[in-house]
Design a protein around this motif. Structure first.
Motif: not given
Length: 484
Positions: A65, A68, A70
């Protein structure tokens, strides 16, 4: 002695020859792949420490990924029915109220849940930009995953001064870079032209000079006002801003580029920078009148484009395979069919993403000498069988629910859908507890039918300082574009 042997698998190596073994074995020794070869009869009776019979299964490199955020994993579903401007107002409010109101336990639970979701979705490496990077480094490291993390630097969006943020970023790099057996590394992560002052960019340039091996990870051209915002720091446009501070090169990761044009694409390619594409976030909210991601130009100039999932509160997805599918569908809708092949998409989630992160000598393909980061996918079901064109099956039909086994650095983190490296019930209990605290403290009303923000937006309860500084820097257009 072989520590792990996977035999009778369909092995999609993603190596330079694009080799697929119909009946292959992978041997792992001391965390590294020692052999990828055709399965021999003796493999089925091997005395390796751990043996996996992968008959009817597909093995691919672990998914990466590439972009991101989070921190706010626990807000899933709260913002899903808001329009883009309302979502941004609530997002800004949460960023400024959650830490003093909810404390570290909220973010610890968020990171733990994020790691569990990434693991069970076959994501073995994540490139994150967050305001709680220390908690993230520890969560990723202890879960067995691999991660590159940068403290998000944005003095127009964070009450902390540029100097304070830069000091913390340096401390994070010194403490967490190249830890957990090398699985956790640091990046330098300015928020982008919209969130950073000239003073902050100057400090970022100093960090980059002091830590030349680190990736520079930022947002760029995600607003129609991007040139105006860059002008506030004395540059002609966002790329010129990076160039002036010697930040645009093959160690640079540029996220979104929604409003970039053909000339921008050429300049990015000339610099060797990498593009992190997050398609669903913008298509979900149709964020205003805008051009779309300039894919044809980036392809024309052979730019390395990879895929990320962005914020969890935008559209509540953790399935990177489905994100790749969305990327293709949206590109085809905008520019015509066949923008990417299925194998192109697979490479964008593996070897190309590894190259963007500077890790392609370690991960991203299944080859002897590389670290053993891999995913076993079950395609031996009526939903998939019979098939041909395996890359198409992987990118069009498979979902994260088909991921059966996950290995990182030679360690089995999940086998036959049973998570080995985390206490699943403990993670779920903490997430549930902290989610309830979030709702109680902020006034959100939730039910199975949906969610309702507080009557009085929590945006009104935060200090206006970051927003006023943004107005001073960029003019009223910033607020009109982002939080009206």
């Amino acid at each position: 002695m072989t520590d792990l042997l996977i035999h009778d698998a369909i092995v999609v190596t993603v190596n330079s020859e694009n080799q697929i073994l119909q009946n292959g074995s992978i041997r792992v020794t001391d965390g590294a792949i020692s052999a990828v070869e055709t399965t021999e009869l003796g493999d089925r009776d091997s005395t390796a420490e751990h043996v996996i019979d992968a008959s009817g299964k597909v093995v691919i490199p672990g998914l990466i990924d590439s972009h991101r955020h989070t921190d706010f994993t626990l807000v899933q579903g709260l913002f899903s029915e808001l329009d883009g401007t309302e979502l941004l107002k609530e997002a800004f409010a949460l960023y400024h109220t959650a830490e003093p109101t909810l404390g570290d336990s909220f973010f610890e639970a968020a990171w733990q849940l994020a790691c569990l979701r990434q693991l069970t979705h076959g994501i073995t490496t994540v490139n994150a930009m967050d305001f709680t990077p220390e908690l993230g480094a520890e969560a990723i490291g202890e879960s067995g995953l691999r991660g590159m993390i940068g403290p998000e630097l944005a003095d127009f969006l964070d009450p902390a001064s540029a100097d304070e943020q830069l000091v913390e970023a340096r401390r994070f790099i010194e403490t967490y870079h190249d830890t957990y057996d090398g699985r956790v590394t640091a990046s330098i992560a300015p928020g982008g032209e919209a969130g950073c002052s000239r003073e902050l960019w100057e400090g970022v340039a100093e960090l980059r000079a002091d830590y030349p091996d680190l990736r520079l990870h930022t947002h760029l051209y995600d607003s129609a006002e991007a040139d105006t915002m860059a002008a506030g720091s004395g540059a002609d446009d966002p790329l010129d801003l990076l160039d002036r501070f010697d930040l645009l090169d093959d160690r640079t990761l540029l996220t979104h580029l929604l409003h970039a044009d053909r000339d921008n694409a050429r300049r990015i390619a000339d610099a060797g920078a990498h593009v992190l594409h997050c398609p669903t976030v913008y298509s979900y909210f149709q964020a205003g009148r805008q051009t779309w991601f300039p894919l044809p130009a980036l392809q024309e100039f052979d730019t390395n484009v990879v895929i990320g999932l962005d914020d969890p509160f935008w559209f509540d997805s953790w399935d990177l395979i489905q994100e790749a599918k969305h990327a293709r569908l949206l590109a085809n809708f905008e520019y015509g069919a066949q923008q990417w092949s299925s194998y192109d998409l697979l490479k964008m989630l593996t070897i190309k993403a590894a190259r963007a992160l500077g890790l392609d000598d370690q991960i991203g393909s299944l080859e002897p000498g590389k670290r053993a980061d891999l995913v076993v996918i079950d395609v031996d079901t009526p939903r998939h069988q019979p098939y041909s064109n395996l890359p198409s099956v992987l990118m069009n039909t498979v979902t994260a629910g088909d991921v059966e086994t996950v290995v990182v650095n030679g360690e089995i983190l999940m086998e036959e859908r049973s998570v080995e490296s985390m206490d699943v019930e403990k993670v779920r209990a903490a997430a549930t507890r902290e989610r309830e605290r979030l709702q109680t403290r902020t006034g959100w009303e939730t039910s199975l039918a949906g969610s309702t923000p507080p009557d009085n937006s929590i945006l009104r309860r935060i200090s206006a300082r970051p927003l006023l500084r943004a107005v001073t820097q960029y003019g009223r257009g910033f607020l009109n574009q982002h939080i009206r």
